[in-house]
Design an enzyme around this catalytic site. Sequence first.
Site, PDB file in Angstrom:
ATOM      1  N   ASP A  39       1.188  -1.258  -0.259  1.00  0.00           N
ATOM      2  CA  ASP A  39      -0.027  -0.014  -0.159  1.00  0.00           C
ATOM      3  C   ASP A  39       0.853   0.980  -0.076  1.00  0.00           C
ATOM      4  O   ASP A  39       1.474   2.164   0.696  1.00  0.00           O
ATOM      5  CB  ASP A  39      -0.855  -0.088   1.767  1.00  0.00           C
ATOM      6  CG  ASP A  39      -0.285   0.314   2.938  1.00  0.00           C
ATOM      7  OD1 ASP A  39       0.659  -0.773   2.440  1.00  0.00           O
ATOM      8  OD2 ASP A  39      -0.832   0.630   3.266  1.00  0.00           O
TER       9      ASP A  39
ATOM     10  N   HIS B 169       8.870  -0.534   8.923  1.00  0.00           N
ATOM     11  CA  HIS B 169       8.686  -1.460   9.807  1.00  0.00           C
ATOM     12  C   HIS B 169       8.442  -2.528   8.248  1.00  0.00           C
ATOM     13  O   HIS B 169       8.902  -3.723   8.085  1.00  0.00           O
ATOM     14  CB  HIS B 169       7.030  -1.271   9.153  1.00  0.00           C
ATOM     15  CG  HIS B 169       6.416  -0.564  10.963  1.00  0.00           C
ATOM     16  ND1 HIS B 169       6.768  -0.995  11.530  1.00  0.00           N
ATOM     17  CD2 HIS B 169       5.819   0.930  10.222  1.00  0.00           C
ATOM     18  CE1 HIS B 169       5.921  -0.133  12.650  1.00  0.00           C
ATOM     19  NE2 HIS B 169       5.751   1.857  11.742  1.00  0.00           N
TER      20      HIS B 169
END
Length: 323
Positions: free
Chosen positions: A17, A248
């Site tokens: 995303d 992340h």
Amino acid sequence: MHLPDSPQRQPFYLDCDTGIDDAMAIAYLLASDRVDLLGIGTVSGNISAEMGARNTLALLELAGRSDIPVAIGEHDFLATPFAGGAIHVHGENGIGGVVLAEPARTPASESAPEMIVRLARQHPGELHILAIGPLTNLAKALLLHPGLATLVKEVTIMGGAALVPGNITAVAEANIHNDPDAAAAVFAASWFITMVPLDATMQSLIEAVDRDRLVASPRPVAQAIGAMLDTYFDFYVQFFGRRTSVLHDPLAAAVAVGDLGLGTSPVVQVQVDTSHGPGRGQTICDLRWRFLGHPEQAGAHIRVVLAVETDFTPLMVDAILSL
Ligand code: RIB
Ligand code: CA
């Protein structure tokens, strides 16, 4: 660009995303000589799936990698509509307001779930799926082809929180919280999953000095990612008290490639809370045996990476600078 053939390249599909840290993960994969990135699918999360595809195509063009197809995936989650994403973290365009040239290419004619199924069929037993956004595309792919889990070599996921707080609610991590029903379906399928949760990713930081090296590079991908970090730093300064940010998605990419030494990483049962109460999106990991070491848990197929031992940030910065 055509990559030199290398027997050590593993076939990968990336679901993302894009997203500042997604952009870093893409760059990390492009720099690796252990990865054959066969396709990228986008899903709504940080921004819409459509905008994520545009960002991905633009970044690939900047890296000279217009050979990699990009498919748009699910706009809405399985049970809830996409509600606008995380522009307070990633900026209005998802990549920190950095303006990349309008991509010459358009997205693939197939959807991201269709791309997953096609690649799994073309590479039975070999495909590694790396998912760094909500798991909606993977859940839809499982619906398209119920035998999918047996065709895929393994799945690595950035998501969840095992023994640490969440980052979107007290207990839930954003990727899982966006679509807990999809996460539950993906975790219930029979494929082997490596989950890279906040326990590991919150330990891996990129600092202002690293950002300065990227921005000072003559190479366009490094410059662009360095500039994106300014927006990420604006967000993370409230948590760390200095201009830094966590890594992340690139950390999950490096775990998937096999570049990092793993700390405690037991294979355990994981359940996702799909309720509509305060626990929604929590990843409930059965870590009761953590003090003495984890015995085999019947049917467990999810490795939970609680820590990594390698100092990842220099690896990642060097990878981006090499593009
Ligand atoms: O919680 C962190 C995750 O949420 C990362 O994948 C980030 O890009 C966002 O999607
Ligand atoms: Ca992401």
